[in-house]
Write a protein that holds these residues in place. Sequence first.
Motif, PDB file in Angstrom:
ATOM      1  N   VAL A 191       0.838  -1.343  -0.119  1.00  0.00           N
ATOM      2  CA  VAL A 191       0.064  -0.053   0.086  1.00  0.00           C
ATOM      3  C   VAL A 191       0.967   1.334  -0.171  1.00  0.00           C
ATOM      4  O   VAL A 191       0.191   2.368  -0.333  1.00  0.00           O
ATOM      5  N   MET A 192       2.142   0.936   0.065  1.00  0.00           N
ATOM      6  CA  MET A 192       3.000   2.073   0.015  1.00  0.00           C
ATOM      7  C   MET A 192       2.923   3.114  -1.002  1.00  0.00           C
ATOM      8  O   MET A 192       2.654   4.440  -0.852  1.00  0.00           O
ATOM      9  N   PRO A 193       2.964   2.506  -2.206  1.00  0.00           N
ATOM     10  CA  PRO A 193       2.734   3.567  -3.407  1.00  0.00           C
ATOM     11  C   PRO A 193       1.477   4.193  -3.553  1.00  0.00           C
ATOM     12  O   PRO A 193       1.651   5.246  -3.772  1.00  0.00           O
ATOM     13  N   ILE A 194       0.491   3.678  -2.812  1.00  0.00           N
ATOM     14  CA  ILE A 194      -0.922   4.341  -3.110  1.00  0.00           C
ATOM     15  C   ILE A 194      -0.839   5.477  -1.821  1.00  0.00           C
ATOM     16  O   ILE A 194      -1.254   6.757  -2.190  1.00  0.00           O
ATOM     17  N   TYR A 195      -0.382   5.027  -0.853  1.00  0.00           N
ATOM     18  CA  TYR A 195      -0.237   6.096   0.426  1.00  0.00           C
ATOM     19  C   TYR A 195       0.672   7.172  -0.272  1.00  0.00           C
ATOM     20  O   TYR A 195       0.089   8.733  -0.072  1.00  0.00           O
ATOM     21  N   TYR A 196       1.790   7.062  -0.467  1.00  0.00           N
ATOM     22  CA  TYR A 196       2.638   8.343  -0.922  1.00  0.00           C
ATOM     23  C   TYR A 196       2.393   8.754  -2.113  1.00  0.00           C
ATOM     24  O   TYR A 196       2.761  10.045  -2.381  1.00  0.00           O
ATOM     25  N   SER A 197       1.631   8.257  -3.049  1.00  0.00           N
ATOM     26  CA  SER A 197       1.328   9.086  -4.355  1.00  0.00           C
ATOM     27  C   SER A 197       0.296   9.914  -3.925  1.00  0.00           C
ATOM     28  O   SER A 197       0.193  11.100  -4.359  1.00  0.00           O
ATOM     29  N   HIS A 198      -0.523   9.620  -2.866  1.00  0.00           N
ATOM     30  CA  HIS A 198      -1.631  10.558  -2.379  1.00  0.00           C
ATOM     31  C   HIS A 198      -0.884  11.878  -1.565  1.00  0.00           C
ATOM     32  O   HIS A 198      -1.245  13.025  -1.780  1.00  0.00           O
ATOM     33  N   VAL A 199       0.170  11.409  -0.829  1.00  0.00           N
ATOM     34  CA  VAL A 199       1.125  12.320  -0.170  1.00  0.00           C
ATOM     35  C   VAL A 199       1.483  13.376  -1.199  1.00  0.00           C
ATOM     36  O   VAL A 199       1.391  14.712  -0.918  1.00  0.00           O
ATOM     37  N   ILE A 200       2.126  12.853  -2.187  1.00  0.00           N
ATOM     38  CA  ILE A 200       3.026  13.719  -2.939  1.00  0.00           C
ATOM     39  C   ILE A 200       1.945  14.507  -3.650  1.00  0.00           C
ATOM     40  O   ILE A 200       2.280  15.730  -4.147  1.00  0.00           O
ATOM     41  N   SER A 201       0.893  13.984  -4.308  1.00  0.00           N
ATOM     42  CA  SER A 201      -0.221  14.711  -5.053  1.00  0.00           C
ATOM     43  C   SER A 201      -0.683  15.824  -4.249  1.00  0.00           C
ATOM     44  O   SER A 201      -1.094  16.851  -4.760  1.00  0.00           O
ATOM     45  N   SER A 202      -0.596  15.879  -2.940  1.00  0.00           N
ATOM     46  CA  SER A 202      -0.858  17.060  -2.015  1.00  0.00           C
ATOM     47  C   SER A 202      -0.132  18.250  -1.950  1.00  0.00           C
ATOM     48  O   SER A 202      -0.477  19.516  -1.400  1.00  0.00           O
ATOM     49  N   PHE A 203       1.280  17.970  -2.078  1.00  0.00           N
ATOM     50  CA  PHE A 203       2.231  18.973  -2.017  1.00  0.00           C
ATOM     51  C   PHE A 203       2.024  20.139  -2.966  1.00  0.00           C
ATOM     52  O   PHE A 203       1.738  19.941  -4.104  1.00  0.00           O
ATOM     53  N   GLY A 204       2.255  21.328  -2.369  1.00  0.00           N
ATOM     54  CA  GLY A 204       2.085  22.659  -2.946  1.00  0.00           C
ATOM     55  C   GLY A 204       0.692  23.050  -3.321  1.00  0.00           C
ATOM     56  O   GLY A 204       0.149  24.200  -3.635  1.00  0.00           O
ATOM     57  N   THR A 205      -0.245  22.267  -2.823  1.00  0.00           N
ATOM     58  CA  THR A 205      -1.564  22.675  -2.898  1.00  0.00           C
ATOM     59  C   THR A 205      -2.038  23.755  -1.860  1.00  0.00           C
ATOM     60  O   THR A 205      -1.312  23.612  -0.782  1.00  0.00           O
ATOM     61  N   GLU A 206      -2.995  24.237  -2.077  1.00  0.00           N
ATOM     62  CA  GLU A 206      -3.601  25.334  -0.955  1.00  0.00           C
ATOM     63  C   GLU A 206      -3.895  24.638   0.362  1.00  0.00           C
ATOM     64  O   GLU A 206      -3.655  25.024   1.222  1.00  0.00           O
ATOM     65  N   ALA A 207      -4.447  23.431   0.114  1.00  0.00           N
ATOM     66  CA  ALA A 207      -4.730  22.628   1.377  1.00  0.00           C
ATOM     67  C   ALA A 207      -3.721  22.194   2.267  1.00  0.00           C
ATOM     68  O   ALA A 207      -3.726  22.145   3.502  1.00  0.00           O
ATOM     69  N   PHE A 208      -2.544  21.910   1.402  1.00  0.00           N
ATOM     70  CA  PHE A 208      -1.545  21.364   2.073  1.00  0.00           C
ATOM     71  C   PHE A 208      -0.679  22.606   2.675  1.00  0.00           C
ATOM     72  O   PHE A 208      -0.389  22.442   3.867  1.00  0.00           O
ATOM     73  N   GLN A 209      -0.677  23.534   2.150  1.00  0.00           N
ATOM     74  CA  GLN A 209      -0.313  24.966   2.954  1.00  0.00           C
ATOM     75  C   GLN A 209      -1.082  25.350   3.984  1.00  0.00           C
ATOM     76  O   GLN A 209      -0.158  25.881   4.969  1.00  0.00           O
ATOM     77  N   ARG A 210      -2.332  25.388   4.237  1.00  0.00           N
ATOM     78  CA  ARG A 210      -3.077  25.461   5.386  1.00  0.00           C
ATOM     79  C   ARG A 210      -2.876  24.731   6.447  1.00  0.00           C
ATOM     80  O   ARG A 210      -3.181  25.139   7.632  1.00  0.00           O
ATOM     81  N   LEU A 211      -2.267  23.583   6.281  1.00  0.00           N
ATOM     82  CA  LEU A 211      -1.959  22.621   7.525  1.00  0.00           C
ATOM     83  C   LEU A 211      -0.830  23.208   8.359  1.00  0.00           C
ATOM     84  O   LEU A 211      -0.884  22.926   9.575  1.00  0.00           O
ATOM     85  N   GLY A 212       0.200  24.037   7.855  1.00  0.00           N
ATOM     86  CA  GLY A 212       1.119  24.560   8.715  1.00  0.00           C
ATOM     87  C   GLY A 212       2.227  23.666   8.721  1.00  0.00           C
ATOM     88  O   GLY A 212       2.139  22.231   8.561  1.00  0.00           O
ATOM     89  N   PHE A 213       3.573  24.026   9.414  1.00  0.00           N
ATOM     90  CA  PHE A 213       4.782  23.330   9.184  1.00  0.00           C
ATOM     91  C   PHE A 213       4.776  22.287  10.158  1.00  0.00           C
ATOM     92  O   PHE A 213       5.063  21.197   9.806  1.00  0.00           O
ATOM     93  N   ALA A 214       4.027  22.590  11.443  1.00  0.00           N
ATOM     94  CA  ALA A 214       3.918  21.364  12.425  1.00  0.00           C
ATOM     95  C   ALA A 214       3.180  20.202  11.945  1.00  0.00           C
ATOM     96  O   ALA A 214       3.594  19.029  12.233  1.00  0.00           O
ATOM     97  N   ALA A 215       1.995  20.460  11.358  1.00  0.00           N
ATOM     98  CA  ALA A 215       1.376  19.471  11.327  1.00  0.00           C
ATOM     99  C   ALA A 215       1.636  18.611  10.000  1.00  0.00           C
ATOM    100  O   ALA A 215       1.907  17.713   9.537  1.00  0.00           O
TER     101      ALA A 215
END
Length: 262
Positions: A191-215
Amino acid sequence: MASFSNLTIGIALASFTVFQLLFHVLSSWVSTRITPGFNNLSQKRKIEWNSRTVSTFHALVVGGFCLYILLYDDAVNADRLWGDPSIVKLNIAITTGYLISDLLLIIYYWKAIGDKFFVIHHLAALYAYYFVLSKGLLAYFGNFRLLAEFSTPFVNQRWFFEVLGYPKSSKANIINGVLMTVVFFMVRIAVMPIYYSHVISSFGTEAFQRLGFAAQSAWIISSVVLDVMNVMWMVKIAKGCYKVICLIGQEEAKTHRNGKSD
């Protein structure tokens, strides 16, 4: 400032209490009635037996709940970073109660069940789940990690067979060993490729930026730490499975030779 709902706190406390009760009372009571060999174990092994019984129960509960959420919780699946975490929080609160309970037991009974890797595993998971429970972030990913629990019953069953004296070449041990290897690989490695593909696809998005550095850092660091340990455990399990398969081959070859000599 982080805040936990009364429901979340209540479920985590109830979970902690139930798992402590299972460890100190119910596991021994049930085990003596269904497994005569339990009474012959040393005190140290009884402690680990009870710990693994609790672990199996937790895995079945949260694993089933996790699968249900992945299949039917549209809100979380539609928005992996900010989706409504209400149902996921219930599952992770149960796991949080278990992790704290197990962590305290590991420390208290260190000579019997102490393991630095489990301490690291529990702390990494708790750190990540803090953001889900307190801020409602990353519910999809927090729940996704719980898929790994489906392998736990097979890992524990292998240990149960070992302490009860089942031969490694026994049918029950072989079937469980193969299932353990396959399931562990499927829910922790494949399941790692599935999990990390979702992780990588979120990078740079507005939703990702709103998480903040700590999260963001808690999410990425805890994921990497947990998966490094999963790979280490997978290698160990695969080697064990290979040895059992070789043992079976040797037994079959020996039987074949004896048959010819007869």
